[in-house]
Design a protein around this motif. Structure first.
Motif, PDB file in Angstrom:
ATOM      1  N   ILE A 219      -3.324 -46.975  -8.805  1.00 50.90           N
ATOM      2  CA  ILE A 219      -4.373 -47.896  -8.582  1.00 50.90           C
ATOM      3  C   ILE A 219      -5.639 -47.371  -8.183  1.00 50.90           C
ATOM      4  CG2 ILE A 219      -4.929 -50.165  -7.285  1.00 50.90           C
ATOM      5  CD1 ILE A 219      -1.765 -50.710  -7.560  1.00 50.90           C
ATOM      6  N   ILE A 220      -5.698 -46.811  -7.220  1.00 53.03           N
ATOM      7  CA  ILE A 220      -6.799 -46.149  -6.431  1.00 53.03           C
ATOM      8  C   ILE A 220      -7.592 -45.173  -7.537  1.00 53.03           C
ATOM      9  CG2 ILE A 220      -7.863 -44.461  -4.978  1.00 53.03           C
ATOM     10  CD1 ILE A 220      -7.109 -47.110  -3.583  1.00 53.03           C
ATOM     11  N   SER A 221      -6.887 -44.401  -8.597  1.00 52.30           N
ATOM     12  CA  SER A 221      -7.368 -43.674  -9.714  1.00 52.30           C
ATOM     13  C   SER A 221      -7.877 -44.630 -10.333  1.00 52.30           C
ATOM     14  CB  SER A 221      -6.506 -42.785 -10.265  1.00 52.30           C
ATOM     15  OG  SER A 221      -5.847 -42.248  -9.324  1.00 52.30           O
ATOM     16  N   LEU A 222      -7.353 -45.668 -10.757  1.00 49.12           N
ATOM     17  CA  LEU A 222      -8.048 -46.644 -11.896  1.00 49.12           C
ATOM     18  C   LEU A 222      -9.060 -47.329 -11.716  1.00 49.12           C
ATOM     19  CD1 LEU A 222      -4.569 -48.188 -13.332  1.00 49.12           C
ATOM     20  CD2 LEU A 222      -6.470 -46.750 -14.591  1.00 49.12           C
ATOM     21  N   MET A 223      -9.002 -47.755 -10.252  1.00 47.36           N
ATOM     22  CA  MET A 223     -10.447 -48.165  -9.523  1.00 47.36           C
ATOM     23  C   MET A 223     -11.723 -47.452  -9.710  1.00 47.36           C
ATOM     24  SD  MET A 223      -8.581 -50.618  -6.681  1.00 47.36           S
ATOM     25  CE  MET A 223     -10.190 -51.176  -5.813  1.00 47.36           C
ATOM     26  N   ALA A 224     -11.432 -46.107  -8.996  1.00 48.55           N
ATOM     27  CA  ALA A 224     -12.464 -45.031  -9.409  1.00 48.55           C
ATOM     28  C   ALA A 224     -12.937 -45.024 -10.807  1.00 48.55           C
ATOM     29  CB  ALA A 224     -12.192 -43.652  -8.734  1.00 48.55           C
ATOM     30  N   LEU A 225     -11.912 -44.932 -11.557  1.00 46.30           N
ATOM     31  CA  LEU A 225     -12.569 -44.762 -13.059  1.00 46.30           C
ATOM     32  C   LEU A 225     -13.380 -45.964 -13.460  1.00 46.30           C
ATOM     33  CD1 LEU A 225      -9.531 -43.098 -15.087  1.00 46.30           C
ATOM     34  CD2 LEU A 225     -11.763 -42.177 -14.772  1.00 46.30           C
ATOM     35  N   LEU A 226     -12.919 -47.234 -13.012  1.00 46.72           N
ATOM     36  CA  LEU A 226     -13.799 -48.301 -13.634  1.00 46.72           C
ATOM     37  C   LEU A 226     -14.976 -48.409 -12.745  1.00 46.72           C
ATOM     38  CD1 LEU A 226     -12.919 -51.020 -14.958  1.00 46.72           C
ATOM     39  CD2 LEU A 226     -12.511 -51.992 -12.954  1.00 46.72           C
ATOM     40  N   VAL A 227     -15.105 -47.874 -11.616  1.00 48.46           N
ATOM     41  CA  VAL A 227     -16.404 -48.065 -10.938  1.00 48.46           C
ATOM     42  C   VAL A 227     -17.162 -46.944 -11.744  1.00 48.46           C
ATOM     43  CG1 VAL A 227     -17.552 -47.396  -8.838  1.00 48.46           C
ATOM     44  CG2 VAL A 227     -15.605 -48.682  -8.652  1.00 48.46           C
ATOM     45  N   MET A 228     -16.835 -45.724 -11.998  1.00 52.32           N
ATOM     46  CA  MET A 228     -17.477 -44.719 -12.686  1.00 52.32           C
ATOM     47  C   MET A 228     -18.087 -45.356 -14.209  1.00 52.32           C
ATOM     48  SD  MET A 228     -15.474 -41.300 -11.950  1.00 52.32           S
ATOM     49  CE  MET A 228     -15.981 -40.301 -13.193  1.00 52.32           C
ATOM     50  N   PHE A 229     -17.020 -46.175 -14.792  1.00 55.47           N
ATOM     51  CA  PHE A 229     -17.401 -46.372 -16.207  1.00 55.47           C
ATOM     52  C   PHE A 229     -18.584 -47.719 -16.012  1.00 55.47           C
ATOM     53  CE2 PHE A 229     -16.377 -49.472 -19.680  1.00 55.47           C
ATOM     54  CZ  PHE A 229     -16.892 -48.701 -20.764  1.00 55.47           C
ATOM     55  N   MET A 230     -18.444 -48.348 -14.949  1.00 55.98           N
ATOM     56  CA  MET A 230     -19.310 -49.438 -14.790  1.00 55.98           C
ATOM     57  C   MET A 230     -20.809 -48.980 -14.587  1.00 55.98           C
ATOM     58  SD  MET A 230     -17.097 -52.353 -13.049  1.00 55.98           S
ATOM     59  CE  MET A 230     -18.465 -53.541 -12.599  1.00 55.98           C
ATOM     60  N   SER A 231     -20.601 -47.778 -13.714  1.00 60.17           N
ATOM     61  CA  SER A 231     -21.887 -47.110 -13.287  1.00 60.17           C
ATOM     62  C   SER A 231     -22.713 -46.560 -14.434  1.00 60.17           C
ATOM     63  CB  SER A 231     -22.198 -46.175 -11.958  1.00 60.17           C
ATOM     64  OG  SER A 231     -21.237 -45.286 -12.426  1.00 60.17           O
TER      65      SER A 231
END
Ligand SMILES: Cc1cc2nc3c(=O)[nH]c(=O)nc-3n(C[C@H](O)[C@H](O)[C@H](O)COP(=O)(O)O)c2cc1C
Length: 230
Positions: free
Chosen positions: A14-26
């Motif tokens: 979950i933490i990894s997915l959230m980090a990926l999501l944040v990177m994608f959004m930025s």
């Protein structure tokens, strides 16, 4: 306190997915960012005006073009800048050329130019002179070369070629690129002199070679030039 192994793995996922999501959004946010450029002041200078006014002009008045204007247009296309030579880069011409080879030649089909007999000429940049090419009637030669009717009303038609003796020392794509530089300089100087021009890519290559009696050239484009009819 000890967490079960499966819970721990899910947590890491979950933490990894959230980090990926944040990177994608930025990444998306950065990709969408626009830098607005300063507005073009259209009347700022002559070059801006010439760029704006340049367009394919196919209707010409019957007035002849001045020899001085022909000289300026040819000089802009591939002339020598000397004595204003850049002492650092040794740039000598109005256009850049890969390895300083300058493979482009410009032929002039003079139809209506003041004080210049109607003939075909080769522009010699080093001498800033025209060398006459023996030929039949210029109008007949043009009729053979292209079926574009606007050519017959033009005051002069330029033929931009590259010379195989020179271009063999460079990649053909550079020679085509340099032909484009010549065309653009001619177009802009023509506008500056109150002339109109258009580029012609529809021609019969074998007829050009026949008319000029020159096997060693690669024709690129023709350019019709004259005073716009209105
Ligand atoms: C490589 C090249 C070949 C062209 N060949 C022709 C042609 O054979 N006949 C013609 O009427 N226009 C020709 N044109 C002119 C284009 O149609 C014209 O530049 C284009 O419609 C854009 O219009 P503008 O030059 O007024 O901006 C050619 C333009 C280029 C760059």
């Amino acid at each position: 306190m000890v967490y079960p192994r499966t819970k721990l793995i899910s947590f890491v996922w979950i933490i990894s997915l959230m980090a990926l999501l944040v990177m994608f959004m930025s990444f998306l946010a950065n990709g969408n960012e626009l830098v607005t450029l300063p507005q073009i002041e259209y009347n700022d200078n002559d070059l801006i005006s010439a760029i704006i006014e340049r367009k394919a002009e196919r209707q010409y008045a019957t007035e002849p073009v001045a020899l001085k204007d022909l000289a300026l247009v040819l000089w802009a296309g591939s002339g020598i800048k000397s004595p204003q030579v850049d002492s650092v880069s040794h740039a000598t011409r109005t256009i850049p050329s890969a390895m300083g080879i300058y493979p482009i030649d410009v032929y002039v089909f003079a139809l209506q130019v003041e004080n210049l007999p109607s003939n075909i000429y080769l522009y010699l940049p080093e001498k800033h002179a025209l060398q006459e090419i023996p030929s039949v009637n210029v109008t007949e030669a043009l009729t053979k070369i292209t079926n574009q009717r606007a050519v017959q009303n033009a005051s002069m038609v330029f033929l931009i070629v590259f010379h195989r003796d020179k271009s063999s020392r460079m990649n053909d794509k550079f020679a085509y690129f340099e032909a484009g530089e010549v065309v653009q300089n001619i177009s802009l100087m023509a506008v500056d002199r109150g002339l109109g021009s258009y580029v012609i890519g529809m021609y019969y290559q074998e007829k050009i070679i026949e008319v000029l009696n020159e096997e060693n050239i690669e024709p690129v484009v023709l350019m019709a030039v004259g005073k716009p009819s209105q």
